[in-house]
Design a protein around this motif. Structure first.
Motif, PDB file in Angstrom:
ATOM      1  N   GLU A 140      32.033 -15.347  36.809  1.00 22.88           N
ATOM      2  CA  GLU A 140      31.859 -14.417  37.864  1.00 22.88           C
ATOM      3  C   GLU A 140      32.632 -13.323  38.209  1.00 22.88           C
ATOM      4  OE1 GLU A 140      30.499 -16.257  41.247  1.00 22.88           O
ATOM      5  OE2 GLU A 140      27.891 -16.897  39.861  1.00 22.88           O
ATOM      6  N   ARG A 141      33.999 -13.739  37.696  1.00 23.51           N
ATOM      7  CA  ARG A 141      35.093 -12.777  38.219  1.00 23.51           C
ATOM      8  C   ARG A 141      35.166 -11.731  37.199  1.00 23.51           C
ATOM      9  NH1 ARG A 141      33.332 -16.192  41.716  1.00 23.51           N
ATOM     10  NH2 ARG A 141      33.212 -15.921  44.048  1.00 23.51           N
ATOM     11  N   GLY A 142      35.362 -12.857  36.444  1.00 23.96           N
ATOM     12  CA  GLY A 142      35.457 -11.634  34.981  1.00 23.96           C
ATOM     13  C   GLY A 142      36.959 -12.215  35.210  1.00 23.96           C
ATOM     14  N   ILE A 143      38.184 -13.099  35.193  1.00 25.41           N
ATOM     15  CA  ILE A 143      39.104 -14.864  35.143  1.00 25.41           C
ATOM     16  C   ILE A 143      39.140 -15.157  33.734  1.00 25.41           C
ATOM     17  CG2 ILE A 143      40.295 -16.016  35.942  1.00 25.41           C
ATOM     18  CD1 ILE A 143      39.403 -15.144  38.457  1.00 25.41           C
ATOM     19  N   ASP A 144      39.687 -14.936  32.549  1.00 29.70           N
ATOM     20  CA  ASP A 144      40.127 -16.044  31.600  1.00 29.70           C
ATOM     21  C   ASP A 144      40.835 -17.121  32.138  1.00 29.70           C
ATOM     22  OD1 ASP A 144      40.096 -16.655  29.197  1.00 29.70           O
ATOM     23  OD2 ASP A 144      41.739 -16.122  28.922  1.00 29.70           O
ATOM     24  N   LEU A 145      39.709 -18.255  33.029  1.00 35.74           N
ATOM     25  CA  LEU A 145      40.471 -19.859  33.186  1.00 35.74           C
ATOM     26  C   LEU A 145      39.343 -20.960  32.163  1.00 35.74           C
ATOM     27  CD1 LEU A 145      41.976 -21.558  35.101  1.00 35.74           C
ATOM     28  CD2 LEU A 145      39.704 -21.493  36.259  1.00 35.74           C
ATOM     29  N   GLU A 146      39.977 -21.721  31.697  1.00 29.78           N
ATOM     30  CA  GLU A 146      39.207 -22.390  31.094  1.00 29.78           C
ATOM     31  C   GLU A 146      39.671 -24.264  31.789  1.00 29.78           C
ATOM     32  OE1 GLU A 146      40.279 -23.474  26.877  1.00 29.78           O
ATOM     33  OE2 GLU A 146      40.843 -21.160  26.840  1.00 29.78           O
ATOM     34  N   THR A 147      37.964 -25.085  32.092  1.00 35.62           N
ATOM     35  CA  THR A 147      38.423 -26.001  32.930  1.00 35.62           C
ATOM     36  C   THR A 147      38.374 -27.197  31.970  1.00 35.62           C
ATOM     37  OG1 THR A 147      35.934 -25.840  33.608  1.00 35.62           O
ATOM     38  CG2 THR A 147      38.077 -24.821  34.608  1.00 35.62           C
ATOM     39  N   ALA A 148      38.302 -28.443  32.277  1.00 35.20           N
ATOM     40  CA  ALA A 148      37.589 -29.152  31.103  1.00 35.20           C
ATOM     41  C   ALA A 148      37.581 -30.517  32.459  1.00 35.20           C
ATOM     42  CB  ALA A 148      38.388 -29.910  30.516  1.00 35.20           C
ATOM     43  N   ALA A 149      36.830 -31.213  32.149  1.00 32.37           N
ATOM     44  CA  ALA A 149      36.405 -32.616  33.152  1.00 32.37           C
ATOM     45  C   ALA A 149      36.723 -33.983  32.285  1.00 32.37           C
ATOM     46  CB  ALA A 149      35.512 -32.251  33.761  1.00 32.37           C
ATOM     47  N   GLU A 150      37.381 -34.816  32.517  1.00 30.81           N
ATOM     48  CA  GLU A 150      37.945 -35.691  31.696  1.00 30.81           C
ATOM     49  C   GLU A 150      37.542 -37.252  32.613  1.00 30.81           C
ATOM     50  OE1 GLU A 150      36.834 -37.983  29.839  1.00 30.81           O
ATOM     51  OE2 GLU A 150      38.020 -36.549  28.028  1.00 30.81           O
ATOM     52  N   ALA A 151      38.125 -38.374  32.674  1.00 31.27           N
ATOM     53  CA  ALA A 151      38.157 -39.451  33.073  1.00 31.27           C
ATOM     54  C   ALA A 151      39.610 -40.088  33.050  1.00 31.27           C
ATOM     55  CB  ALA A 151      37.459 -41.186  32.201  1.00 31.27           C
ATOM     56  N   TYR A 152      39.777 -40.890  34.573  1.00 26.02           N
ATOM     57  CA  TYR A 152      41.911 -40.745  33.779  1.00 26.02           C
ATOM     58  C   TYR A 152      41.777 -41.777  33.159  1.00 26.02           C
ATOM     59  CZ  TYR A 152      46.100 -42.187  35.924  1.00 26.02           C
ATOM     60  OH  TYR A 152      47.519 -41.919  35.791  1.00 26.02           O
ATOM     61  N   GLY A 153      42.789 -41.698  32.111  1.00 26.13           N
ATOM     62  CA  GLY A 153      43.769 -42.729  31.418  1.00 26.13           C
ATOM     63  C   GLY A 153      43.238 -42.138  30.058  1.00 26.13           C
ATOM     64  N   ASN A 154      42.015 -41.184  29.974  1.00 24.02           N
ATOM     65  CA  ASN A 154      42.013 -40.653  28.685  1.00 24.02           C
ATOM     66  C   ASN A 154      41.628 -39.159  28.348  1.00 24.02           C
ATOM     67  OD1 ASN A 154      40.022 -42.458  27.669  1.00 24.02           O
ATOM     68  ND2 ASN A 154      38.426 -41.629  28.767  1.00 24.02           N
ATOM     69  N   HIS A 155      43.708 -39.049  29.155  1.00 23.49           N
ATOM     70  CA  HIS A 155      44.341 -38.172  29.464  1.00 23.49           C
ATOM     71  C   HIS A 155      45.311 -37.695  28.944  1.00 23.49           C
ATOM     72  CE1 HIS A 155      46.231 -40.112  32.181  1.00 23.49           C
ATOM     73  NE2 HIS A 155      46.482 -39.229  33.028  1.00 23.49           N
ATOM     74  N   VAL A 156      46.612 -38.547  28.664  1.00 24.73           N
ATOM     75  CA  VAL A 156      47.678 -38.067  28.335  1.00 24.73           C
ATOM     76  C   VAL A 156      47.679 -37.345  27.067  1.00 24.73           C
ATOM     77  CG1 VAL A 156      49.709 -39.898  27.619  1.00 24.73           C
ATOM     78  CG2 VAL A 156      48.219 -41.157  29.138  1.00 24.73           C
ATOM     79  N   ASP A 157      47.407 -37.603  26.443  1.00 23.48           N
ATOM     80  CA  ASP A 157      47.662 -36.669  24.975  1.00 23.48           C
ATOM     81  C   ASP A 157      47.328 -35.449  25.365  1.00 23.48           C
ATOM     82  OD1 ASP A 157      47.866 -38.930  23.230  1.00 23.48           O
ATOM     83  OD2 ASP A 157      45.597 -39.532  23.196  1.00 23.48           O
ATOM     84  N   MET A 158      46.073 -35.445  25.929  1.00 23.30           N
ATOM     85  CA  MET A 158      45.333 -33.750  26.867  1.00 23.30           C
ATOM     86  C   MET A 158      46.451 -32.485  28.076  1.00 23.30           C
ATOM     87  SD  MET A 158      41.442 -35.216  27.532  1.00 23.30           S
ATOM     88  CE  MET A 158      40.731 -33.211  28.152  1.00 23.30           C
ATOM     89  N   LEU A 159      47.710 -33.809  28.337  1.00 25.65           N
ATOM     90  CA  LEU A 159      47.942 -33.269  28.849  1.00 25.65           C
ATOM     91  C   LEU A 159      48.599 -32.272  28.407  1.00 25.65           C
ATOM     92  CD1 LEU A 159      49.693 -35.975  31.060  1.00 25.65           C
ATOM     93  CD2 LEU A 159      47.677 -34.323  32.142  1.00 25.65           C
ATOM     94  N   PRO A 160      49.255 -31.955  27.321  1.00 27.44           N
ATOM     95  CA  PRO A 160      50.422 -30.736  27.511  1.00 27.44           C
ATOM     96  C   PRO A 160      49.285 -29.861  27.065  1.00 27.44           C
ATOM     97  CG  PRO A 160      50.805 -32.290  25.923  1.00 27.44           C
ATOM     98  CD  PRO A 160      49.849 -32.342  26.276  1.00 27.44           C
ATOM     99  N   ASP A 161      48.201 -29.482  26.569  1.00 24.17           N
ATOM    100  CA  ASP A 161      47.411 -28.725  26.858  1.00 24.17           C
ATOM    101  C   ASP A 161      46.331 -27.811  28.212  1.00 24.17           C
ATOM    102  OD1 ASP A 161      47.003 -29.053  24.079  1.00 24.17           O
ATOM    103  OD2 ASP A 161      45.738 -29.792  24.149  1.00 24.17           O
ATOM    104  N   PHE A 162      47.575 -28.595  29.534  1.00 26.27           N
ATOM    105  CA  PHE A 162      46.777 -27.961  30.595  1.00 26.27           C
ATOM    106  C   PHE A 162      47.985 -27.507  31.154  1.00 26.27           C
ATOM    107  CE2 PHE A 162      43.332 -30.131  29.015  1.00 26.27           C
ATOM    108  CZ  PHE A 162      42.407 -29.151  29.104  1.00 26.27           C
ATOM    109  N   ASP A 163      48.109 -26.629  32.323  1.00 21.53           N
ATOM    110  CA  ASP A 163      48.446 -25.456  33.336  1.00 21.53           C
ATOM    111  C   ASP A 163      48.325 -26.941  34.364  1.00 21.53           C
ATOM    112  OD1 ASP A 163      49.828 -23.952  31.922  1.00 21.53           O
ATOM    113  OD2 ASP A 163      47.087 -23.310  32.028  1.00 21.53           O
TER     114      ASP A 163
END
Length: 217
Positions: A140-163
């Protein structure tokens, strides 16, 4: 295996001891007591909204929410997954699809462009509430922000892709372990309290400001 339903897995993990059944019953009571206030707060909000719209609009809105939650449970809660719904609601209300935020808010969240936020909970469902709120507010505010939802434990390989990684209240006890993982890849993490998490999930401006604050630390 972690896929065994909680009650059965708990009893199996404790060797079917009699006290396991007693403990399970107590856990269910405690879980109910912890979650009930959140349920009541959300229910009151939804009842107020339902009282202000027609039955036809309510049916359409419920169908749209079901689709969004389905994406959230599958860890697909990003800006694109809620953009169409946000635009549809704006058109129905006869208002612009995106509302202009005050200059101070725009300045405070301008650093979010190009950032990615991962929200973690126990099963990947509750995390979708905040992920969707962030994605919708950013769109709505024109911000280029990406979000994702996941269960703890499935996140390890995803960490480098997020700030930034945000822990929902149910997973807050993992903060110490998550901090070690985040330090390894060079990103940030934070845990939310129950009341705070509900407020952030319901207020787009506050959720964006919260993320901006955490990233600036």
């Amino acid at each position: 295996p972690w896929t065994v339903p909680g009650p059965i897995g708990t009893i199996m993990g404790l060797g079917f001891q009699p006290l396991a059944f007693v403990m399970l019953a107590l856990i269910l009571v405690v879980d109910f007591a912890l979650y009930y206030p959140f349920f009541r707060a959300y229910d009151a909000q939804k009842c107020t909204e339902e009282a202000e719209i027609s039955q036809e609009e309510l049916a359409a809105k419920n169908a749209e929410k079901a689709a969004k939650l389905n994406d959230a449970f599958q860890g697909k809660a990003d800006a694109k997954s809620v953009a169409a719904g946000a635009a549809a609601e704006a058109v129905k209300a006869g208002a612009p699809a995106a509302s202009a935020a005050p200059a101070t808010e725009a300045t405070a969240t301008s650093d979010l462009n190009g950032k990615r936020v991962l929200v973690l909970c126990q099963g990947g469902g509750t995390s979708g509430l905040l992920a969707n709120a962030l994605a919708k507010a950013a769109k709505e505010r024109g911000i280029d922000l990406e979000t994702a939802a996941e269960a703890y434990g499935n996140h390890v390989d995803m960490l480098p892709d997020f700030d930034l990684v945000v822990l929902a209240p149910q997973a807050a006890s993992y903060l110490a372990d998550l901090q070690k993982d985040c330090e390894r890849v060079g990103n940030k993490c934070v845990a939310c309290r129950g009341k705070q998490y509900i407020e952030l999930s319901q207020n787009g401006d506050k959720s964006l400001a919260f993320v901006s604050e955490q990233l600036s630390k």
